[in-house]
Design a protein around this motif. Sequence first.
Motif, PDB file in Angstrom:
ATOM      1  N   PRO A  85       0.820  -1.216   0.000  1.00 26.77           N
ATOM      2  CA  PRO A  85       0.000   0.000   0.000  1.00 26.77           C
ATOM      3  C   PRO A  85       0.853   1.265   0.000  1.00 26.77           C
ATOM      4  CG  PRO A  85      -0.661  -1.520   1.772  1.00 26.77           C
ATOM      5  CD  PRO A  85       0.629  -2.013   1.221  1.00 26.77           C
ATOM      6  N   ARG A  86       0.349   2.266  -0.696  1.00 25.23           N
ATOM      7  CA  ARG A  86       1.098   3.508  -0.863  1.00 25.23           C
ATOM      8  C   ARG A  86       0.478   4.673  -0.104  1.00 25.23           C
ATOM      9  NH1 ARG A  86       2.194   4.257  -7.258  1.00 25.23           N
ATOM     10  NH2 ARG A  86       3.983   2.889  -7.460  1.00 25.23           N
ATOM     11  N   VAL A  87      -0.731   4.509   0.350  1.00 21.24           N
ATOM     12  CA  VAL A  87      -1.387   5.601   1.072  1.00 21.24           C
ATOM     13  C   VAL A  87      -2.086   5.058   2.309  1.00 21.24           C
ATOM     14  CG1 VAL A  87      -1.730   7.294  -0.759  1.00 21.24           C
ATOM     15  CG2 VAL A  87      -3.325   5.389  -0.551  1.00 21.24           C
ATOM     16  N   PHE A  88      -2.109   5.867   3.344  1.00 23.08           N
ATOM     17  CA  PHE A  88      -2.793   5.498   4.577  1.00 23.08           C
ATOM     18  C   PHE A  88      -3.405   6.761   5.151  1.00 23.08           C
ATOM     19  CE2 PHE A  88      -2.734   4.993   9.248  1.00 23.08           C
ATOM     20  CZ  PHE A  88      -3.582   3.888   9.338  1.00 23.08           C
ATOM     21  N   GLU A  89      -4.672   6.654   5.519  1.00 20.61           N
ATOM     22  CA  GLU A  89      -5.373   7.822   6.054  1.00 20.61           C
ATOM     23  C   GLU A  89      -5.047   7.987   7.536  1.00 20.61           C
ATOM     24  OE1 GLU A  89      -9.591   7.350   5.997  1.00 20.61           O
ATOM     25  OE2 GLU A  89      -9.875   9.389   5.269  1.00 20.61           O
ATOM     26  N   THR A  90      -4.839   9.215   7.952  1.00 22.55           N
ATOM     27  CA  THR A  90      -4.578   9.496   9.362  1.00 22.55           C
ATOM     28  C   THR A  90      -5.595  10.522   9.846  1.00 22.55           C
ATOM     29  OG1 THR A  90      -3.108  11.336   8.898  1.00 22.55           O
ATOM     30  CG2 THR A  90      -2.102   9.175   8.995  1.00 22.55           C
ATOM     31  N   THR A  91      -5.491  10.890  11.103  1.00 22.45           N
ATOM     32  CA  THR A  91      -6.380  11.914  11.625  1.00 22.45           C
ATOM     33  C   THR A  91      -6.134  13.224  10.872  1.00 22.45           C
ATOM     34  OG1 THR A  91      -6.269  10.838  13.776  1.00 22.45           O
ATOM     35  CG2 THR A  91      -7.115  13.106  13.734  1.00 22.45           C
ATOM     36  N   ALA A  92      -7.155  13.713  10.183  1.00 19.79           N
ATOM     37  CA  ALA A  92      -7.074  14.965   9.413  1.00 19.79           C
ATOM     38  C   ALA A  92      -5.916  14.995   8.429  1.00 19.79           C
ATOM     39  CB  ALA A  92      -7.004  16.173  10.347  1.00 19.79           C
ATOM     40  N   MET A 140      -3.114  12.327   5.730  1.00 19.81           N
ATOM     41  CA  MET A 140      -2.766  11.040   5.129  1.00 19.81           C
ATOM     42  C   MET A 140      -1.244  10.905   5.043  1.00 19.81           C
ATOM     43  SD  MET A 140      -3.731  12.025   1.185  1.00 19.81           S
ATOM     44  CE  MET A 140      -2.904  10.624   0.427  1.00 19.81           C
ATOM     45  N   ILE A 141      -0.798   9.640   4.985  1.00 17.70           N
ATOM     46  CA  ILE A 141       0.616   9.370   4.757  1.00 17.70           C
ATOM     47  C   ILE A 141       0.722   8.739   3.371  1.00 17.70           C
ATOM     48  CG2 ILE A 141       2.675   8.203   5.611  1.00 17.70           C
ATOM     49  CD1 ILE A 141       1.318   7.871   8.299  1.00 17.70           C
ATOM     50  N   ASN A 142       1.656   9.211   2.563  1.00 15.65           N
ATOM     51  CA  ASN A 142       1.846   8.565   1.269  1.00 15.65           C
ATOM     52  C   ASN A 142       3.288   8.130   1.103  1.00 15.65           C
ATOM     53  OD1 ASN A 142       3.418   9.963  -1.076  1.00 15.65           O
ATOM     54  ND2 ASN A 142       2.513  11.640   0.119  1.00 15.65           N
ATOM     55  N   SER A 143       3.429   7.053   0.352  1.00 14.69           N
ATOM     56  CA  SER A 143       4.766   6.624  -0.071  1.00 14.69           C
ATOM     57  C   SER A 143       4.641   6.187  -1.526  1.00 14.69           C
ATOM     58  CB  SER A 143       5.283   5.486   0.807  1.00 14.69           C
ATOM     59  OG  SER A 143       4.474   4.347   0.653  1.00 14.69           O
ATOM     60  N   GLY A 188       6.673   6.929   5.038  1.00 13.07           N
ATOM     61  CA  GLY A 188       6.143   7.807   3.992  1.00 13.07           C
ATOM     62  C   GLY A 188       6.169   9.247   4.459  1.00 13.07           C
ATOM     63  N   GLY A 189       5.297  10.060   3.881  1.00 10.08           N
ATOM     64  CA  GLY A 189       5.253  11.478   4.237  1.00 10.08           C
ATOM     65  C   GLY A 189       3.843  11.885   4.622  1.00 10.08           C
ATOM     66  N   LEU A 190       3.749  12.586   5.759  1.00 14.80           N
ATOM     67  CA  LEU A 190       2.448  13.028   6.264  1.00 14.80           C
ATOM     68  C   LEU A 190       2.055  14.361   5.619  1.00 14.80           C
ATOM     69  CD1 LEU A 190       0.152  12.587   8.413  1.00 14.80           C
ATOM     70  CD2 LEU A 190       1.572  13.908   9.992  1.00 14.80           C
ATOM     71  N   SER A 191       0.789  14.470   5.233  1.00 17.55           N
ATOM     72  CA  SER A 191       0.281  15.704   4.631  1.00 17.55           C
ATOM     73  C   SER A 191      -1.154  15.928   5.079  1.00 17.55           C
ATOM     74  CB  SER A 191       0.343  15.603   3.106  1.00 17.55           C
ATOM     75  OG  SER A 191      -0.514  14.562   2.657  1.00 17.55           O
ATOM     76  N   GLY A 192      -1.718  17.057   4.665  1.00 19.53           N
ATOM     77  CA  GLY A 192      -3.105  17.357   5.011  1.00 19.53           C
ATOM     78  C   GLY A 192      -3.191  18.308   6.190  1.00 19.53           C
ATOM     79  N   PHE A 248      -7.864   0.397  -1.558  1.00 14.76           N
ATOM     80  CA  PHE A 248      -7.977   1.646  -0.822  1.00 14.76           C
ATOM     81  C   PHE A 248      -7.605   2.789  -1.763  1.00 14.76           C
ATOM     82  CE2 PHE A 248      -6.454   5.142   1.703  1.00 14.76           C
ATOM     83  CZ  PHE A 248      -7.460   5.265   2.641  1.00 14.76           C
ATOM     84  N   MET A 249      -8.410   3.830  -1.771  1.00 15.53           N
ATOM     85  CA  MET A 249      -8.149   4.959  -2.677  1.00 15.53           C
ATOM     86  C   MET A 249      -8.147   6.273  -1.913  1.00 15.53           C
ATOM     87  SD  MET A 249     -10.618   3.956  -5.836  1.00 15.53           S
ATOM     88  CE  MET A 249     -10.371   2.395  -6.703  1.00 15.53           C
ATOM     89  N   SER A 250      -7.279   7.205  -2.347  1.00 14.76           N
ATOM     90  CA  SER A 250      -7.290   8.540  -1.760  1.00 14.76           C
ATOM     91  C   SER A 250      -8.161   9.473  -2.584  1.00 14.76           C
ATOM     92  CB  SER A 250      -5.882   9.119  -1.685  1.00 14.76           C
ATOM     93  OG  SER A 250      -5.050   8.279  -0.967  1.00 14.76           O
ATOM     94  N   CYS A 251      -7.871   9.557  -3.884  1.00 11.89           N
ATOM     95  CA  CYS A 251      -8.595  10.535  -4.714  1.00 11.89           C
ATOM     96  C   CYS A 251      -9.710   9.868  -5.516  1.00 11.89           C
ATOM     97  CB  CYS A 251      -7.634  11.289  -5.633  1.00 11.89           C
ATOM     98  SG  CYS A 251      -6.879  10.266  -6.924  1.00 11.89           S
ATOM     99  N   GLY A 252      -9.457   8.700  -6.076  1.00 15.36           N
ATOM    100  CA  GLY A 252     -10.465   8.008  -6.883  1.00 15.36           C
ATOM    101  C   GLY A 252     -10.542   8.465  -8.323  1.00 15.36           C
ATOM    102  N   PHE A 253      -9.782   9.507  -8.683  1.00 13.87           N
ATOM    103  CA  PHE A 253      -9.863   9.963 -10.076  1.00 13.87           C
ATOM    104  C   PHE A 253      -8.500  10.059 -10.768  1.00 13.87           C
ATOM    105  CE2 PHE A 253      -8.922  14.515  -9.249  1.00 13.87           C
ATOM    106  CZ  PHE A 253      -9.187  14.595  -7.885  1.00 13.87           C
ATOM    107  N   GLY A 254      -7.509   9.393 -10.181  1.00 19.81           N
ATOM    108  CA  GLY A 254      -6.287   9.166 -10.950  1.00 19.81           C
ATOM    109  C   GLY A 254      -5.100  10.046 -10.660  1.00 19.81           C
ATOM    110  N   VAL A 255      -5.239  11.019  -9.751  1.00 24.91           N
ATOM    111  CA  VAL A 255      -4.119  11.941  -9.597  1.00 24.91           C
ATOM    112  C   VAL A 255      -3.056  11.491  -8.593  1.00 24.91           C
ATOM    113  CG1 VAL A 255      -5.338  13.979 -10.420  1.00 24.91           C
ATOM    114  CG2 VAL A 255      -5.402  13.416  -7.982  1.00 24.91           C
ATOM    115  N   CYS A 256      -3.453  10.691  -7.594  1.00 24.35           N
ATOM    116  CA  CYS A 256      -2.473  10.414  -6.533  1.00 24.35           C
ATOM    117  C   CYS A 256      -1.638   9.156  -6.784  1.00 24.35           C
ATOM    118  CB  CYS A 256      -3.150  10.340  -5.165  1.00 24.35           C
ATOM    119  SG  CYS A 256      -4.029   8.819  -4.824  1.00 24.35           S
TER     120      CYS A 256
END
Lengths: 302, 250
Positions: free
Chosen positions: A58-65, A67-70, A212-216, B214-222
């Motif tokens: 997995p490349r993304v993970f949702e966090t409180t307010a 997300m972390i991406n790699s 990864g890197g935290l953003s948002g 699992f998806m963040s954007c759902g429309f292809g950008v991320c």
Amino acid sequence: MDTRVEIAKGVVLKNPVLSASGTFAYGEEFSEIFDLSLLGGIITKGLSLKPKKGNPCPRVFETTAGMINSIGLENIGVDAFVQEKLPFLGQFYTPVIVNFFGNEEEEYEQVAARLDVDGISALEMNVSCPNVKKGGIEFGKEPDILYSLVSRVRSITRKPLFVKLSPMVKDIREMALAAQEAGADALTCANTIPAMAIDETTWRPVLGNITGGLSGPAIKPVALKLVFDVYQCVNIPVIASGGIATYRDVIQFLLAGASAVEVGSASLRDPMCFISIIEGTAAYMKEHSIESVAELTGKLII
Amino acid sequence: MKEVRGVVRDNTRVAHDTFLLSLDCDLPVSRPGQFVMLQVACGYEPFLRRPFAILGNQARTLEILYKIKGHGTRLLAEKRTGDNVNVLGPLGKGFSVHDGEETIVYMAGGTGLPPILSLAENLRQGILILGVQSKDQIPLLSRISSLPGVELKLATIDGSCGRMGLATDVLDDVVCNVSGSVKIYACGPKGMLLATSECAKRIGAWCEVSLEEFMSCGFGVCTGCVVETTGGNRRVCREGPVFNAQEILF
């Protein structure tokens, strides 16, 4: 009232709201949702010399307010961008700023040289990459390494050059000054914050890349402080990046010292947020009789 | 792809932990297999939208069949008639549909049912194999079992309904008994998709699978939801979620 900002010589944004690199791809998908000409500017996904496959899922993970991406900087490479994506972006009446990176100084130089073409208004350097020739330390973590890198790229390109600073450094002011002395035209402040997530049921990291890197919005207060610090020590424009999701965030970052802002993760949850942020910023200025963005930049009352 | 406002008309439990949401919503025309991203929270918790397959999208009514799996779906289940839900869609590429003599076999495993049911309701022919844990987890049973032109075959792990075992066990039987060629559409857990894909390869059947990711954007950008294929990385939300099964490197 005038929402325009000259972020570098000859680069005039019609409003201070830019797309952030990495969450906007090359503009095609967002163009299906709104007219990209409405943006202050477009910053495209980071490019490397060769196409890059990116990290395992997995490349993304949702966090409180947030997300972390790699994602791992997956991209189509500089040549494919210039040939296949840049002509499309040319149809919009807004500056195109191209983000790029490398793993050695020579790679940065080579990518910058290939981006010295019509249709690109400015370049944004991602310096949060490991320098493979120096044991993998990030370019953006040591002032002398950053100075050397930015100087070399500066001598290669005629384009205005923005340096996107790393947030997790001993003193971001040292890095900002090094980049300014090396010839940067503006500083983007900052990048995602190194982070990780762990699954307590499997005892394993959540992300395929482990970290990864935290953003948002979660990182907004940190980014505000970084912008505040950097603004006070440099005399080139600062572009804020980190958790901006509403026009109120924009005003806050301008007060802290930003001349423009980048919107990233918030546009993943709400692609139309660019429009509400741009309109909200203009409405705020009108309501408070603010004639120009410069009347807000760095005007924090202490 | 459009961002539109949806207004909850109905949000009813239709099986254990599974709800059917009907939204008054002016979504553009969609194909079976496409999906939407729903904004379930007003604030930042959860921060991102959630992807859901489109079950129905006709006469300004969007139907979503979902199971409570976490915080986002729990919030969605709390929506009442008249509440707003922001909708982004239709997204992704749906199932490819073409005329042919083949017997169509639909494979649905657990929460993989909605896109498959949408397709079966559209094509009105073939055999639908649905695999679930137990009988109480089958949503919309009367709707599924009365699909015109579609024969339903059930498999439950606990044997409480239909055949005891996996949907793929039923698939093996079905393909043995069908004369002529077979075309398979599948959505469900990775293991089921892999077994279905292998079965399709063995019998030389054309097979499409819809992937859940699992998806963040759902429309292809991320590019957060990529899957490895024979042609390199592909975004599940943009080039998918429906792929030719033989292209996926499971």
